[in-house]
Scaffold this motif. Sequence first.
Motif, PDB file in Angstrom:
ATOM      1  N   VAL A 172       0.833  -1.200   0.000  1.00 48.26           N
ATOM      2  CA  VAL A 172       0.000   0.000   0.000  1.00 48.26           C
ATOM      3  C   VAL A 172       0.870   1.253   0.000  1.00 48.26           C
ATOM      4  N   SER A 173       2.045   1.170   0.606  1.00 45.37           N
ATOM      5  CA  SER A 173       2.938   2.332   0.645  1.00 45.37           C
ATOM      6  C   SER A 173       3.442   2.725  -0.738  1.00 45.37           C
ATOM      7  N   ASN A 174       3.277   1.839  -1.745  1.00 47.77           N
ATOM      8  CA  ASN A 174       3.639   2.202  -3.121  1.00 47.77           C
ATOM      9  C   ASN A 174       2.959   3.499  -3.555  1.00 47.77           C
ATOM     10  N   ILE A 175       1.729   3.687  -3.119  1.00 44.72           N
ATOM     11  CA  ILE A 175       0.951   4.847  -3.555  1.00 44.72           C
ATOM     12  C   ILE A 175       1.644   6.131  -3.134  1.00 44.72           C
ATOM     13  N   SER A 176       2.144   6.155  -1.905  1.00 48.40           N
ATOM     14  CA  SER A 176       2.882   7.316  -1.416  1.00 48.40           C
ATOM     15  C   SER A 176       4.233   7.434  -2.106  1.00 48.40           C
ATOM     16  N   ALA A 177       4.900   6.293  -2.330  1.00 42.62           N
ATOM     17  CA  ALA A 177       6.226   6.316  -2.962  1.00 42.62           C
ATOM     18  C   ALA A 177       6.156   6.882  -4.375  1.00 42.62           C
ATOM     19  N   VAL A 178       5.154   6.477  -5.143  1.00 39.97           N
ATOM     20  CA  VAL A 178       5.011   6.996  -6.506  1.00 39.97           C
ATOM     21  C   VAL A 178       4.684   8.483  -6.476  1.00 39.97           C
ATOM     22  N   ALA A 179       3.873   8.915  -5.505  1.00 41.79           N
ATOM     23  CA  ALA A 179       3.577  10.348  -5.371  1.00 41.79           C
ATOM     24  C   ALA A 179       4.858  11.132  -5.085  1.00 41.79           C
ATOM     25  N   ASP A 180       5.762  10.565  -4.294  1.00 46.24           N
ATOM     26  CA  ASP A 180       7.054  11.224  -4.035  1.00 46.24           C
ATOM     27  C   ASP A 180       7.899  11.307  -5.300  1.00 46.24           C
ATOM     28  N   TRP A 181       7.861  10.240  -6.082  1.00 47.19           N
ATOM     29  CA  TRP A 181       8.618  10.209  -7.342  1.00 47.19           C
ATOM     30  C   TRP A 181       8.122  11.306  -8.281  1.00 47.19           C
ATOM     31  N   GLU A 182       6.819  11.435  -8.378  1.00 47.36           N
ATOM     32  CA  GLU A 182       6.230  12.464  -9.243  1.00 47.36           C
ATOM     33  C   GLU A 182       6.499  13.866  -8.713  1.00 47.36           C
TER      34      GLU A 182
END
Length: 353
Positions: A172-182
Amino acid sequence: MPVLTRLIPSPVVVDIRPGALDDLACVLADERISQSGRLAIAVSGGSGARLRDRVAPSLPGADWFEVGGGTIDDAVRLAGAIRGGRYDAVVGLGGGKIIDCAKFASARVGLPLVAVATNLAHDGLCSPVATLDNDAGRGSYGVPNPIAVVIDLNVIREAPVRFVRSGIGDVVSNISAVADWELSHRVNGEKVDGLAAAMARQAGEAVLRHPGGVDDDGFLQVLAEALVLTGISMSVSGDSRPSSGACHEINHAFDLLYPQRAAAHGEQCGLGAAFAMYLRGAHEESAAMAEVLRRHGLPVLPEEIGFSVDEFVRVVEYAPETRPGRFTILEHLALTTEQIKDVYADYVKAIGS
C-alpha cells in the motif's frame, strides 16, 4: 518502420495459487531452469525446513543448505557452499531473509534463482534487491530478478498473520512512494519511468481497494500478485524508486534509531505512507489509507507500535538522512521539530483514534 520495444526483466514462471508447492518439481524441470535436476535449495531452520520433508521426495537431485540468518556473512557462506556444485539453479524456500540470502548467493555464483515464498511479509520476493544485515546495520545489494516465483496460498495461510499484514503495509505504501517520485519530477526534473510507476501504483491500489481480508484466498491472491508486480516495477525502473519514498525513509529511521524496538517492515511503511500522504496535502487519501490499514489490523499511529509522539517526531526529522539523494515530501517541506509536532497533531485529528 521499425517496431521499438524494450525487454522487461521478469520471471519466466509465476505460480500463485493454493497447492502450488505440490507442482514445484514441474516448475523446476522447465528446461529454462534445470535440465539435470541438480539444484541447491536454501532453507531456514523454520518454515522452509518444515517443508523439506514434503518437497524432497520429488527433487532427488537436490542438495539442501540450511541458512542461519539474513546477514551478508550468511549469504557469502551460502555462495561458498554452492560454488563448484555444478547446479543448474538455486532455490530459496522460506521467508524474506532466506530468499534474500539465496538471491545474493545465486548472483555471486552466476546461477538463476527460484523464489518459493512461505510468507508475504514484503515486496522483496521478486525484486532485484537483496536486503542483508551487515556491520553497518543493513545494506541493499543489486541482484538479478528471480527466474521463477512460486507462492502456495495454503502455505501462506499457515504462516503467522502478522506476515500478511506486513505485506499489506509494504505494498500500500507504493501509492505514497510513486507520489514522491512524481513530486521529484515536478520540482527537480527527475525522470519518472511511467511503466514502473503504473505497475507499482496499481499494485498498491488493488490491495487498498480490495474488500477482502487476511483470511480470504481472493485477497491473498491479489496481495501476492501485487508484491510480485512491485518487484518487477523495480526491475523496470532500475532502482527501488517505485516502492520507496518518504514511507521507507520513515521505516529506515525507526530501524536505525530504535533497532531493538522497531516493528515489522510493512507496519512501519504503512504508517509512514499514511502520514506522508497527509503531509503532501492529500488528506482524504490519507484518511482512506489509514482506514484500510486499521481494517487489516495495521498501525496508523506510532503509539500503536510502542513509540511516543516525541520519538516519532525524531524519526520523521531523521528520516531524510537515511536515503541521501532521494527527494520526497520530507525533503521538500524540510519541517522543523515544532512543525512536525504540529502537523502530527493535525494528522491524528484527521484520521481519528
